[in-house]
Design a protein around this motif. Structure first.
Motif, PDB file in Angstrom:
ATOM      1  N   TYR A  31       0.852  -1.180   0.000  1.00 31.52           N
ATOM      2  CA  TYR A  31       0.000   0.000   0.000  1.00 31.52           C
ATOM      3  C   TYR A  31       0.896   1.242   0.000  1.00 31.52           C
ATOM      4  O   TYR A  31       1.290   1.742   1.043  1.00 31.52           O
ATOM      5  CB  TYR A  31      -0.904  -0.031   1.231  1.00 31.52           C
ATOM      6  CG  TYR A  31      -1.990   1.000   1.242  1.00 31.52           C
ATOM      7  CD1 TYR A  31      -3.082   0.899   0.405  1.00 31.52           C
ATOM      8  CD2 TYR A  31      -1.933   2.089   2.107  1.00 31.52           C
ATOM      9  CE1 TYR A  31      -4.091   1.834   0.418  1.00 31.52           C
ATOM     10  CE2 TYR A  31      -2.939   3.029   2.133  1.00 31.52           C
ATOM     11  CZ  TYR A  31      -4.007   2.895   1.293  1.00 31.52           C
ATOM     12  OH  TYR A  31      -5.002   3.833   1.315  1.00 31.52           O
ATOM     13  N   ASP A  32       1.243   1.731  -1.183  1.00 30.63           N
ATOM     14  CA  ASP A  32       2.158   2.863  -1.316  1.00 30.63           C
ATOM     15  C   ASP A  32       1.454   4.204  -1.410  1.00 30.63           C
ATOM     16  O   ASP A  32       1.960   5.209  -0.939  1.00 30.63           O
ATOM     17  CB  ASP A  32       3.037   2.689  -2.550  1.00 30.63           C
ATOM     18  CG  ASP A  32       4.054   1.584  -2.365  1.00 30.63           C
ATOM     19  OD1 ASP A  32       4.454   1.336  -1.219  1.00 30.63           O
ATOM     20  OD2 ASP A  32       4.428   0.956  -3.370  1.00 30.63           O
ATOM     21  N   GLN A  33       0.300   4.215  -2.038  1.00 30.88           N
ATOM     22  CA  GLN A  33      -0.439   5.459  -2.191  1.00 30.88           C
ATOM     23  C   GLN A  33      -1.907   5.205  -1.887  1.00 30.88           C
ATOM     24  O   GLN A  33      -2.391   4.094  -2.085  1.00 30.88           O
ATOM     25  CB  GLN A  33      -0.259   6.040  -3.579  1.00 30.88           C
ATOM     26  CG  GLN A  33      -0.496   5.070  -4.712  1.00 30.88           C
ATOM     27  CD  GLN A  33      -0.100   5.684  -6.028  1.00 30.88           C
ATOM     28  OE1 GLN A  33      -0.356   6.840  -6.259  1.00 30.88           O
ATOM     29  NE2 GLN A  33       0.521   4.899  -6.889  1.00 30.88           N
ATOM     30  N   LYS A  35      -2.160   1.182   6.214  1.00 28.88           N
ATOM     31  CA  LYS A  35      -1.259   2.326   6.371  1.00 28.88           C
ATOM     32  C   LYS A  35      -0.193   2.237   5.285  1.00 28.88           C
ATOM     33  O   LYS A  35       0.086   1.156   4.758  1.00 28.88           O
ATOM     34  CB  LYS A  35      -0.598   2.278   7.743  1.00 28.88           C
ATOM     35  CG  LYS A  35      -1.576   2.427   8.878  1.00 28.88           C
ATOM     36  CD  LYS A  35      -0.846   2.369  10.200  1.00 28.88           C
ATOM     37  CE  LYS A  35      -1.829   2.489  11.321  1.00 28.88           C
ATOM     38  NZ  LYS A  35      -2.048   1.263  12.044  1.00 28.88           N
ATOM     39  N   LYS A  36       0.406   3.366   4.973  1.00 32.98           N
ATOM     40  CA  LYS A  36       1.425   3.401   3.925  1.00 32.98           C
ATOM     41  C   LYS A  36       2.530   2.393   4.240  1.00 32.98           C
ATOM     42  O   LYS A  36       3.037   2.332   5.350  1.00 32.98           O
ATOM     43  CB  LYS A  36       2.015   4.802   3.799  1.00 32.98           C
ATOM     44  CG  LYS A  36       2.930   4.933   2.620  1.00 32.98           C
ATOM     45  CD  LYS A  36       3.350   6.346   2.377  1.00 32.98           C
ATOM     46  CE  LYS A  36       4.202   6.364   1.135  1.00 32.98           C
ATOM     47  NZ  LYS A  36       4.392   7.658   0.610  1.00 32.98           N
TER      48      LYS A  36
END
Length: 95
Positions: free
Chosen positions: A11-13, A59-60
């Motif tokens: 989950y990068d963005q 979360k990122k």
């Protein structure tokens, strides 16, 4: 023959509601049972509220799995992976 396949993502963005809805619509057309998994917690891919809740908890940098189970698991997973901008690499095949 029942096939189970998975693809991992990070989950990068942030995922927008528009993307979640497009994912939901795509999952509805899949013959496979689709699940999302993070830290052993599973969420049904064919339930819109479950999808929104799943992505709100990420979360990122969090890794998560997209799992497809069914005869068309490979084809469905490839199509769903493209929605997240990732490339699908076969991680597990169980028959």
């Amino acid at each position: 023959m029942k096939v189970i396949q998975s693809a991992s993502f990070t989950y990068d963005q942030p995922v927008t509601l528009n993307l979640i809805y497009r994912f939901y619509k795509k999952v509805q057309s899949c013959q496979s049972n689709v699940l999302l998994c993070k830290n052993g917690l599973y969420s049904q891919g064919k339930t819109l509220t479950a999808l929104v809740s799943f992505f709100l908890l990420l979360k990122k940098g969090d890794p998560y799995l997209l799992i497809a189970e069914g005869e068309d698991a490979n084809k469905d997973l490839q199509a769903l992976s493209r929605l997240f901008g990732g490339t699908y690499e076969e991680e597990g095949v169980f028959a």
